[in-house]
Design a protein around this motif. Structure first.
Motif, PDB file in Angstrom:
ATOM      1  N   TYR A   1       1.360   2.780   3.287  1.00  0.00           N
ATOM      2  CA  TYR A   1       2.414   2.295   2.478  1.00  0.00           C
ATOM      3  C   TYR A   1       2.379   3.102   1.415  1.00  0.00           C
ATOM      4  O   TYR A   1       1.482   3.848   0.665  1.00  0.00           O
ATOM      5  CB  TYR A   1       2.084   0.957   2.164  1.00  0.00           C
ATOM      6  CG  TYR A   1       2.241   0.044   3.522  1.00  0.00           C
ATOM      7  CD1 TYR A   1       3.418  -0.965   3.395  1.00  0.00           C
ATOM      8  CD2 TYR A   1       1.333  -0.220   4.722  1.00  0.00           C
ATOM      9  CE1 TYR A   1       3.703  -1.685   4.466  1.00  0.00           C
ATOM     10  CE2 TYR A   1       1.623  -1.053   5.386  1.00  0.00           C
ATOM     11  CZ  TYR A   1       2.745  -1.680   5.412  1.00  0.00           C
ATOM     12  OH  TYR A   1       3.168  -2.563   6.352  1.00  0.00           O
TER      13      TYR A   1
ATOM     14  N   ALA B   1       4.084  -3.590  -6.891  1.00  0.00           N
ATOM     15  CA  ALA B   1       3.033  -2.860  -6.164  1.00  0.00           C
ATOM     16  C   ALA B   1       1.945  -3.496  -6.150  1.00  0.00           C
ATOM     17  O   ALA B   1       1.165  -3.314  -5.422  1.00  0.00           O
ATOM     18  CB  ALA B   1       3.148  -1.306  -6.761  1.00  0.00           C
TER      19      ALA B   1
ATOM     20  N   ARG C   1      -0.291  -4.168  -2.920  1.00  0.00           N
ATOM     21  CA  ARG C   1      -1.589  -3.870  -2.755  1.00  0.00           C
ATOM     22  C   ARG C   1      -2.544  -5.302  -2.396  1.00  0.00           C
ATOM     23  O   ARG C   1      -3.408  -5.064  -1.437  1.00  0.00           O
ATOM     24  CB  ARG C   1      -2.068  -3.266  -4.003  1.00  0.00           C
ATOM     25  CG  ARG C   1      -3.571  -3.028  -3.862  1.00  0.00           C
ATOM     26  CD  ARG C   1      -4.029  -1.949  -2.678  1.00  0.00           C
ATOM     27  NE  ARG C   1      -4.433  -2.745  -1.454  1.00  0.00           N
ATOM     28  CZ  ARG C   1      -4.791  -2.354  -0.380  1.00  0.00           C
ATOM     29  NH1 ARG C   1      -4.922  -1.063  -0.393  1.00  0.00           N
ATOM     30  NH2 ARG C   1      -4.934  -3.268   0.781  1.00  0.00           N
TER      31      ARG C   1
ATOM     32  N   LEU D   1      -2.890   1.928   0.035  1.00  0.00           N
ATOM     33  CA  LEU D   1      -1.517   2.120  -0.674  1.00  0.00           C
ATOM     34  C   LEU D   1      -1.433   3.185  -1.474  1.00  0.00           C
ATOM     35  O   LEU D   1      -2.410   3.489  -2.457  1.00  0.00           O
ATOM     36  CB  LEU D   1      -1.315   0.995  -1.626  1.00  0.00           C
ATOM     37  CG  LEU D   1      -0.032   0.945  -2.522  1.00  0.00           C
ATOM     38  CD1 LEU D   1       1.427   0.710  -1.582  1.00  0.00           C
ATOM     39  CD2 LEU D   1       0.025  -0.214  -3.495  1.00  0.00           C
TER      40      LEU D   1
ATOM     41  N   VAL E   1      -6.511   2.647  -2.948  1.00  0.00           N
ATOM     42  CA  VAL E   1      -5.372   3.101  -3.795  1.00  0.00           C
ATOM     43  C   VAL E   1      -5.300   4.672  -4.065  1.00  0.00           C
ATOM     44  O   VAL E   1      -6.382   5.193  -4.486  1.00  0.00           O
ATOM     45  CB  VAL E   1      -4.972   2.603  -5.163  1.00  0.00           C
ATOM     46  CG1 VAL E   1      -3.782   2.976  -5.828  1.00  0.00           C
ATOM     47  CG2 VAL E   1      -5.016   0.832  -4.726  1.00  0.00           C
TER      48      VAL E   1
ATOM     49  N   SER F   1       2.896   8.305   4.167  1.00  0.00           N
ATOM     50  CA  SER F   1       3.399   6.885   4.043  1.00  0.00           C
ATOM     51  C   SER F   1       4.421   6.766   5.298  1.00  0.00           C
ATOM     52  O   SER F   1       5.354   7.774   5.236  1.00  0.00           O
ATOM     53  CB  SER F   1       3.800   6.754   2.606  1.00  0.00           C
ATOM     54  OG  SER F   1       2.788   6.689   1.592  1.00  0.00           O
TER      55      SER F   1
END
Length: 325
Positions: A8, A21, A25, A34, A57, A70
């Motif tokens: 993602y 966002a 997450r 993410l 992340v 992604s």
């Protein structure tokens, strides 16, 4: 692709994008990464610090780098030129790292001109790298932070179905609308904003007239809300300070949806009318009001309903002659 798939990406951690966002997450499986991309270094580091509590992340240095890792990519950007560059820049853009047949899902959450969105969608289709939908959002920063946004979506219905699990991470299920073909989400949002802006101007004119006549503004507001003049703005955003404790007027028009943003979306709506050959009587009027608002110290940088001040301030830049008490 289901909401549990890996890969993602989110581009644009601005006032709206940060909260969206963060919700994504928080709702992804903990093991899923993410990937984010944001020009502002402080903003992206702040996001990584907060979001890492929910799972991994990673920060990408360019849209191209993010696209390389992604499969589902969301973009939340301020202007059409930024959207076009993020997608189409031959050196750093998303499509530069999205080969033919990669079946990526691109969800653009930005509010931009319909024609600009269609052009980006055509570039995605030509690349055969995946599918593109427009999904502008409504509800402001609090709804972005709380994951309760409204979304209006344009694209093929099967693409909407594929995107729905992701959209439900940032919006209320009952407020996610499939509006039709490509560009339909943006068209619906712009039309809605246009109607809201016009109705607010009429409300302001009415309240100013009543006050000048000597009416109690609270009583006038009750009359309007019990009659045919009632609208969303009259129920929630009366422009006279003291009438409604939760209206932007009570905060002296600080925070919220800025005058500049309301100006832009109004211009987009009027452009859409012209593009499709729809007649309009009030379009150029409301555009002129917002043009003036951009130059007024009473409205510039303020919440968009500060345009009421153009009716009541006498400084050579307004529209009226009475003073705010």
């Amino acid at each position: 692709m289901s909401a549990t798939a890996s890969g993602y990406g989110f581009i644009g951690l601005g006032n709206m994008g940060f909260g969206m966002a963060l919700n994504i997450r928080g709702k992804l499986p903990k093991e899923t990464t993410l990937n984010v991309c944001e020009l502002d270094e402080h903003r992206r580091m702040e996001f990584k610090e907060q979001a890492s509590a929910y799972g991994p992340v990673e920060v990408s240095n360019s849209p191209k780098e993010l696209a390389g890792v992604s499969n589902v990519i969301l973009t939340s950007l301020p202007f059409a030129n930024a959207v076009a560059d993020v997608f189409e820049n031959p050196s750093t853009g998303l499509l530069a790292a999205s080969p033919k047949g990669s079946n990526k899902l691109f969800i653009d959450l930005s509010t931009i001109e319909v024609s600009a969105s269609l052009a980006v969608g055509e570039a995605v289709a030509k690349s055969e790298a995946g599918v593109f939908i427009d999904a502008p959002v409504s509800g402001g920063i609090p709804a972005a932070d709380n994951g309760t946004l409204s979304l209006m979506v344009g694209g093929r219905e099967e693409e909407f179905d594929r995107a729905l699990p992701i959209l439900e991470m940032i919006g209320r299920k009952e407020s996610i609308f499939y509006c039709g073909k490509a560009g339909a989400g943006l068209a619906a949002k712009q039309i809605n904003n246009y109607i809201a802006n016009v109705s607010f101007l009429a409300l302001g004119e009415g309240m100013n007239t009543g006050i000048r006549f000597g009416l109690d503004p609270k009583i006038l507001a009750e009359v309007i809300n019990a009659g045919s003049g009632m609208c969303w703005n009259s129920l929630h955003m009366n422009p006279v300070k003291g009438v409604q404790p939760n209206s932007s007027a009570s905060r002296d028009f600080e925070g919220g949806f800025k005058t500049e943003l309301a100006h832009d979306v109004t211009c987009m709506a009027v452009q859409l009318m012209d593009d499709v050959g729809a007649k309009h009587v009030l379009g150029n009027v409301i555009k002129d009001v917002y043009d003036r608002a951009l130059e007024s110290p009473h409205c510039k940088g303020k919440e968009c309903r500060s345009i009421y001040r153009l009716l009541v301030e006498d400084d050579g830049k307004g529209l009226g002659t009475t003073k705010i008490e």
